[in-house]
Structures are given as structure tokens and as C-alpha cells.
Design an enzyme around this catalytic site. Structure first.
Site, PDB file in Angstrom:
ATOM      1  N   ASP A   3      61.205  30.903  -9.043  1.00  0.00           N
ATOM      2  CA  ASP A   3      60.940  31.591 -10.115  1.00  0.00           C
ATOM      3  C   ASP A   3      61.011  30.643 -11.344  1.00  0.00           C
ATOM      4  O   ASP A   3      61.838  30.058 -11.522  1.00  0.00           O
ATOM      5  CB  ASP A   3      62.088  32.615 -10.371  1.00  0.00           C
ATOM      6  CG  ASP A   3      62.029  33.554 -11.609  1.00  0.00           C
ATOM      7  OD1 ASP A   3      62.081  33.096 -12.694  1.00  0.00           O
ATOM      8  OD2 ASP A   3      61.719  34.899 -11.355  1.00  0.00           O
ATOM      9  N   GLU A  22      63.443  31.237 -22.523  1.00  0.00           N
ATOM     10  CA  GLU A  22      64.288  30.623 -21.436  1.00  0.00           C
ATOM     11  C   GLU A  22      63.403  29.798 -20.718  1.00  0.00           C
ATOM     12  O   GLU A  22      64.067  28.718 -20.080  1.00  0.00           O
ATOM     13  CB  GLU A  22      64.379  32.105 -20.426  1.00  0.00           C
ATOM     14  CG  GLU A  22      65.259  31.859 -19.115  1.00  0.00           C
ATOM     15  CD  GLU A  22      65.260  32.931 -18.143  1.00  0.00           C
ATOM     16  OE1 GLU A  22      65.920  32.920 -17.133  1.00  0.00           O
ATOM     17  OE2 GLU A  22      64.760  34.314 -18.606  1.00  0.00           O
ATOM     18  N   ASP A  60      60.135  36.074 -21.751  1.00  0.00           N
ATOM     19  CA  ASP A  60      61.052  34.928 -21.533  1.00  0.00           C
ATOM     20  C   ASP A  60      60.492  33.503 -21.822  1.00  0.00           C
ATOM     21  O   ASP A  60      60.902  32.515 -21.199  1.00  0.00           O
ATOM     22  CB  ASP A  60      61.653  34.998 -20.019  1.00  0.00           C
ATOM     23  CG  ASP A  60      62.404  36.283 -19.717  1.00  0.00           C
ATOM     24  OD1 ASP A  60      63.049  36.857 -20.624  1.00  0.00           O
ATOM     25  OD2 ASP A  60      62.083  36.750 -18.545  1.00  0.00           O
ATOM     26  N   ASP A 111      57.650  35.819 -17.514  1.00  0.00           N
ATOM     27  CA  ASP A 111      57.324  37.279 -16.639  1.00  0.00           C
ATOM     28  C   ASP A 111      56.299  37.861 -17.849  1.00  0.00           C
ATOM     29  O   ASP A 111      56.181  37.497 -18.973  1.00  0.00           O
ATOM     30  CB  ASP A 111      58.508  38.036 -16.836  1.00  0.00           C
ATOM     31  CG  ASP A 111      59.686  37.281 -15.767  1.00  0.00           C
ATOM     32  OD1 ASP A 111      59.253  37.021 -14.715  1.00  0.00           O
ATOM     33  OD2 ASP A 111      60.727  37.104 -16.485  1.00  0.00           O
ATOM     34  N   ASP A 140      60.640  31.680 -14.807  1.00  0.00           N
ATOM     35  CA  ASP A 140      61.337  32.235 -15.754  1.00  0.00           C
ATOM     36  C   ASP A 140      60.232  33.056 -16.653  1.00  0.00           C
ATOM     37  O   ASP A 140      60.374  34.259 -16.930  1.00  0.00           O
ATOM     38  CB  ASP A 140      61.816  31.295 -16.965  1.00  0.00           C
ATOM     39  CG  ASP A 140      62.614  30.186 -16.335  1.00  0.00           C
ATOM     40  OD1 ASP A 140      63.557  30.607 -15.649  1.00  0.00           O
ATOM     41  OD2 ASP A 140      62.409  29.088 -16.467  1.00  0.00           O
ATOM     42  N   ARG A 180      67.955  34.890  -6.869  1.00  0.00           N
ATOM     43  CA  ARG A 180      68.105  36.343  -6.600  1.00  0.00           C
ATOM     44  C   ARG A 180      67.784  36.672  -5.071  1.00  0.00           C
ATOM     45  O   ARG A 180      66.723  35.913  -4.575  1.00  0.00           O
ATOM     46  CB  ARG A 180      67.309  37.279  -7.509  1.00  0.00           C
ATOM     47  CG  ARG A 180      67.432  38.512  -7.571  1.00  0.00           C
ATOM     48  CD  ARG A 180      66.711  38.991  -8.577  1.00  0.00           C
ATOM     49  NE  ARG A 180      67.278  38.924 -10.003  1.00  0.00           N
ATOM     50  CZ  ARG A 180      66.820  38.744 -10.909  1.00  0.00           C
ATOM     51  NH1 ARG A 180      65.344  38.588 -11.313  1.00  0.00           N
ATOM     52  NH2 ARG A 180      67.489  38.278 -12.160  1.00  0.00           N
ATOM     53  N   ASN A 233      55.817  37.966 -12.051  1.00  0.00           N
ATOM     54  CA  ASN A 233      56.861  36.555 -12.042  1.00  0.00           C
ATOM     55  C   ASN A 233      56.046  35.452 -11.992  1.00  0.00           C
ATOM     56  O   ASN A 233      55.207  35.292 -11.099  1.00  0.00           O
ATOM     57  CB  ASN A 233      57.692  36.617 -11.177  1.00  0.00           C
ATOM     58  CG  ASN A 233      58.808  37.894 -11.028  1.00  0.00           C
ATOM     59  OD1 ASN A 233      59.724  37.756 -11.899  1.00  0.00           O
ATOM     60  ND2 ASN A 233      58.892  38.578  -9.915  1.00  0.00           N
TER      61      ASN A 233
END
Length: 177
Positions: free
Chosen positions: A104, A124, A121, A108, A106, A24, A88
Site C-alpha cells: 500500500d 501521508e 493522503d 488513495d 498511501d 492490514r 489504493n
């Protein structure tokens, strides 16, 4: 030229995944405090580009806290009903003149104005941990940093201190005048 961005500078923020792929990009963040160990930035209605090329614009002012030693970053979103935090779990940031960059990981933590929080997450994270072969040492560091972050929330430390977001949001407002 310093080793970090200076107060008042507009920078980009680049988030990556463990495999080196871009995750991102935040187009514009105003540096409120640039130091070698931490950076406090702010943005509002900034363009965000996802890895797949989709874009969106942030909805509210946000104060961003990045640290060069901690494995997390903290975003305080200023809303009408209070400050919401999005934390994060990530690598410490690096600054390379192009952008502030971090990986990052994943996991959070979302923190509500009353300081209750939820860990997000986890599925994830487990999936990416296997897919991208996160080393065990990274897994341990991240899990320890989840604990550290929760203790910061409970102790109202750093960006969770009662006046932290207000103070930096005021400084952000003064730049916008």
C-alpha cells in the site's frame, strides 16, 4: 495447483507497507474471478486486522479488483445510495497460496456514486516517501498510475463501467444463497 486462487475460493488479503511491515489483513474474501492477471473478489462484514492489532468489521458488501500489472486496486462498496469506490495506489498484487498480497503506497482516490472523486493522503504519502525512501522510479510509477486511475474513472473503464459492480455483486449474492 494454479498460480492464482480459483473462483469460489475464500482467501485472505494482506496489505504491506514499503518497508515490509504488515499494514492490514482482511480475513475472508470470496474469489469471484481468479486469473493470472487480475482477481475480482467480494466480501461483506469481514474482519479486518490493523498493524497495531486493532480489529474492525467492514460495514457493507464490497467488490474488490486487483491487477497484476497496474499499480492500484479498486474497492467498490455497495451502499443504499449507490456505489462508492476506494482506490489504493499500490504495487501490483502477488498470490502466494497464503494470501493475495500488495504494498500500500498511501495515496488513495475516493470516488462517489456521481463519479466525482478526491485524491486523499498526499501528506501521508510524502511523509512515508521520505521515511521509507521510496525510490524515484516508484514515485514516478505511482504518480503515473494516479493519472491512469483518474482516466479510468472519467472514461468509466474497468470497475468504473456502469454494470461492473452490479454484475459481480449479483455473482457474490448467488454464492451466498
Amino acid at each position: 495447483m494454479s498460480g492464482y486462487p480459483v473462483d469460489g475460493e475464500i482467501i485472505q488479503i494482506h496489505s504491506y507497507k514499503h518497508n515490509g511491515m504488515i499494514h492490514r489483513i482482511w480475513e475472508k474474501t470470496l474469489v469471484l474471478k481468479g486469473a493470472s492477471t487480475y482477481i475480482i473478489g467480494a466480501n461483506d462484514k469481514t474482519l479486518v486486522t490493523e498493524a497495531d492489532g486493532r480489529t474492525w468489521v467492514t460495514r457493507e458488501p464490497a467488490i474488490c479488483f486487483f491487477h497484476a500489472k497496474h499499480w492500484f486496486n479498486i474497492i467498490g462498496m455497495v451502499r443504499d445510495d449507490g456505489v462508492y469506490y476506494y482506490c489504493n495506489l499500490s504495487s501490483p498484487f502477488v498470490w502466494d497460496e497464503e494470501a493475495l498480497k500488495y504494498i500500500d503506497y498511501d495515496l488513495d482516490i475516493k470516488v462517489f456514486p456521481d463519479m466525482t472523486y478526491i485524491l486523499l493522503d498526499e501528506d501521508e504519502y510524502e511523509w512515508h516517501r521520505k521515511e521509507m525512501n521510496y525510490p524515484d522510479v516508484i514515485d514516478r510509477i505511482l504518480k503515473n498510475n494516479v493519472k491512469k486511475l483518474i482516466s479510468w474513472i472519467q472514461e468509466r473503464k474497468g470497475p468504473f463501467a456502469p454494470d461492473f459492480i452490479d454484475k459481480w455483486y449479483e455473482k457474490f449474492q448467488s454464492y451466498r444463497k
